[in-house]
Motif scaffolding. Structure first.
Motif, short mmCIF file in Angstrom:
data_model
loop_
_atom_site.label_atom_id
_atom_site.label_comp_id
_atom_site.label_asym_id
_atom_site.label_seq_id
_atom_site.Cartn_x
_atom_site.Cartn_y
_atom_site.Cartn_z
N ASN A 149 70.32 -40.72 103.24
CA ASN A 149 69.22 -40.26 103.87
C ASN A 149 69.58 -38.97 104.82
OD1 ASN A 149 67.12 -43.18 104.32
ND2 ASN A 149 67.21 -41.64 102.77
N GLY A 150 70.27 -38.12 104.30
CA GLY A 150 70.46 -36.86 105.28
C GLY A 150 70.05 -35.74 104.48
N ASN A 151 70.08 -34.43 105.23
CA ASN A 151 69.63 -33.24 104.60
C ASN A 151 69.88 -32.75 103.34
OD1 ASN A 151 67.64 -32.57 106.53
ND2 ASN A 151 69.35 -31.34 108.02
N VAL A 152 71.35 -33.16 103.01
CA VAL A 152 71.77 -32.96 101.72
C VAL A 152 71.00 -33.60 100.63
CG1 VAL A 152 74.00 -32.77 100.25
CG2 VAL A 152 74.13 -31.99 102.62
N ASP A 155 68.25 -31.71 100.02
CA ASP A 155 68.34 -30.43 99.22
C ASP A 155 68.14 -30.83 97.63
OD1 ASP A 155 68.44 -28.71 101.22
OD2 ASP A 155 70.68 -28.53 101.39
N ARG A 193 70.05 -46.66 102.88
CA ARG A 193 70.47 -48.31 103.12
C ARG A 193 69.98 -48.86 104.59
NH1 ARG A 193 76.75 -47.54 104.65
NH2 ARG A 193 76.57 -45.89 106.20
N ARG A 194 69.24 -47.85 105.30
CA ARG A 194 68.53 -48.53 106.54
C ARG A 194 67.12 -48.01 106.33
NH1 ARG A 194 71.88 -47.15 111.71
NH2 ARG A 194 72.31 -45.07 110.53
N SER A 200 68.58 -39.01 108.70
CA SER A 200 69.16 -38.16 109.32
C SER A 200 68.74 -36.79 108.59
CB SER A 200 70.84 -38.20 108.88
OG SER A 200 71.43 -39.18 109.52
N GLU A 205 63.14 -29.49 107.08
CA GLU A 205 63.68 -29.72 105.64
C GLU A 205 62.71 -31.01 105.03
OE1 GLU A 205 65.52 -29.03 108.27
OE2 GLU A 205 66.20 -27.16 106.95
N SER A 310 74.92 -39.08 97.84
CA SER A 310 74.85 -37.70 99.15
C SER A 310 75.15 -38.54 100.22
CB SER A 310 73.45 -37.07 98.92
OG SER A 310 73.60 -36.08 100.03
N ILE A 311 76.51 -38.96 100.40
CA ILE A 311 76.88 -39.77 101.67
C ILE A 311 77.87 -39.29 102.75
CG2 ILE A 311 75.84 -42.01 100.39
CD1 ILE A 311 79.09 -42.46 100.13
N TRP A 346 84.10 -28.64 110.58
CA TRP A 346 83.87 -29.86 109.88
C TRP A 346 85.47 -30.68 109.63
CZ3 TRP A 346 79.59 -30.16 105.41
CH2 TRP A 346 78.42 -29.93 106.16
N PRO A 351 81.79 -33.89 108.95
CA PRO A 351 80.60 -33.17 108.41
C PRO A 351 79.46 -33.50 108.98
CG PRO A 351 81.14 -35.08 106.94
CD PRO A 351 82.20 -35.01 108.21
N SER A 352 79.31 -32.97 110.45
CA SER A 352 77.98 -33.24 110.86
C SER A 352 77.48 -31.64 111.64
CB SER A 352 78.06 -34.33 111.83
OG SER A 352 78.94 -34.09 113.04
N GLY A 353 76.33 -31.73 111.77
CA GLY A 353 75.86 -30.48 112.61
C GLY A 353 75.28 -29.28 111.80
#
Ligand code: NAP
Length: 437
Positions: A149-152, A155, A193-194, A200, A205, A310-311, A346, A351-353
């Protein structure tokens, strides 16, 4: 004179070189050493091809590379062509800006089935990364899933959802565009998973999903906590949750052929299929007291013949450099790995930000270096001259920034209408432009 080697030419490498060039002026020479003949790392191979405004930051990096005290040294793989110990003998400080290009693994049964790909591989495939050009992700099935559940994850889902002409102005590589044109994928499930509060994903996006020509987001209102709970969220995050709430309230647009389904509270358990991925088995979760996902014992299946995990990512270790296995990055204390050895970006933080986060990060490490080696001092290190001699001895021909300009011109000349460039992908193609094949 001081001599510095920055390893990696992505955002962290360029921001560090920029900060060092500013701190030392003519009192230092900085080599940005890159394993590929071409620069920019994450900007070229990671940032989504339809996010050209983000990629435009490379123009700033060009200015750094054009500084008389900075040199781009491409086609030199550190740890292979030259070791860290050798670089340390040549330079006053070595700064690792090698990013986090490798996919983290889920560690579940079936992860190795054909059809399961990491986001670094998938993103690399549509962005012309030489290692993933032959990935050929299966797009012949109706269902795909993206785990994370991130930006990648966003994408990947967006790229899978777009029509041909929505890629106008992007620099998606031709082989990916052709494959996506033929794609049979109609449902893309984004598996988290949450819950919605734990995403995130950033507002811009997330908002893009509401403006896709052929795809519509599908969000279940029941997944949200009461709206009052949003008050405690940080404003940017609240904005993201509002967008998700809007998607849920509006409901999917039935006129669109593709659906992007948000499946929250779903933890991947295993991947099943007959010789290839066919379905992802997930366990329904709930949040425990600490906000982590706790399994409820209820499982169900998400059909998917393409599964993009994508984790998150990790930094590949380099022989002789202390490594933090848990964090998937170099073991470091505020960017310091050891005497004369530093890391940024990173490779330092994990790998954040955003891309911009790497700027203060690089500045901070440049300040540490300047404090340890005050500008004006000099050393007996051989610097770039020594590196050139070592490479010549080994028959390795580095590429310069001018060489990159030639490759860039060839890519611009090959661009299809409406695209800024058609990227050259293979090592051999890059070198051919330089007359070195
Ligand atoms: P991320 O933001 O860290 O997201 C990773 C996701 O994977 C989280 O939702 C996490 O869930 C989930 N996850 C981790 N382990 C899992 C597991 N075992 N099973 C299921 N889910 C799991 O990472 P990212 O999306 O790769 O992005 C990396 C960085 O690049 C981020 O800072 C991102 O904002 C940035 N980025 C920015 C842009 C942009 O600005 N346009 C684009 C792409 C990337 P939990 O929260 O439950 O751990």
């Amino acid at each position: 004179m001081r001599h510095f080697a920055v390893i990696g030419s992505g955002p962290a490498g360029f921001y560090t070189a920029e900060a060092l060039a500013k701190a030392y002026g003519d009192a230092a020479r900085i080599d940005i050493i890159e394993k590929f003949p071409v620069p920019y790392g994450l900007i070229r191979f990671g940032v989504a091809p339809d996010h050209q405004s983000l990629k435009a930051v490379s123009r700033r990096y060009d200015k750094v590379a054009e500084d008389a005290n900075v040199r781009f040294v491409g086609n030199v793989a550190v740890g292979d062509a030259v070791s860290i110990a050798e670089l340390q003998s040549l330079y006053d400080a070595v700064i690792l800006a090698t990013g986090a290009p490798d996919d983290r693994k889920l560690g579940i049964e079936g992860e190795l089935l054909p059809g399961v790909v990491g986001s670094a591989e998938f993103v690399g495939w549509y962005n012309g990364h030489p290692c993933f050009a032959d990935l050929s992700p299966p797009l012949d099935g109706k269902y795909a899933a993206v785990i994370g559940n991130g930006n990648v994850a966003l994408d990947c889902a967006r790229i899978l959802s777009k029509n041909h002409h929505e890629f106008e102005g992007s620099d998606i590589v031709g082989h990916a565009l052709e494959a996506l044109d033929r794609s049979a994928v109609r449902t893309i499930t984004i598996v988290g998973r949450r819950g919605p509060h734990q995403i995130s994903m950033t507002p811009k996006e997330l908002g893009e999903l509401g403006h896709l020509e052929a795809a519509t987001p599908v969000v279940e209102g029941d997944d949200f906590p009461p709206v009052e709970a949003d008050d405690a969220l940080e404003p940017g995050h609240r904005k993201s949750i509002n967008i998700l709430r809007d998607f849920a309230a509006t409901g999917p647009d039935g006129s669109k052929a593709r659906r992007i389904v948000f499946d929250f509270f779903a933890r991947p358990v295993r991947i099943e299929g007959n010789g290839r991925a066919e379905r992802l088995i997930v366990e329904r979760t709930e949040l425990d007291e600490s906000g982590s996902a706790r399994g409820t014992g209820e499982t169900y299946e998400v059909p998917a013949s393409l599964i993009v995990t994508s984790i998150g990512y990790h930094t590949p270790p380099i022989a002789g450099v202390p490594y933090d296995e848990r964090g998937g990055k170099f073991a470091n204390d505020g960017g310091v790995i050891g005497d004369g050895l530093y890391c940024v970006g990173w490779a330092r933080r994990g790998p954040s930000g955003t891309i911009g986060t790497n700027r203060p990060d690089g500045q901070e490490v440049a300040e540490l270096i300047a404090a340890a080696l005050p500008p004006g001092g000099s050393s007996a290190k051989a610097g770039g001259v020594g590196l050139d001699a070592l490479l010549a001895e080994r028959g390795i021909r580095a590429t310069s920034f001018d060489d990159w300009r030639s490759i860039e011109s060839a890519e611009t000349a090959a661009a299809r209408p409406g695209s800024p460039r058609e990227k050259l992908i293979r090592h051999a193609d890059w070198l051919k432009v330089l007359g070195r094949s």
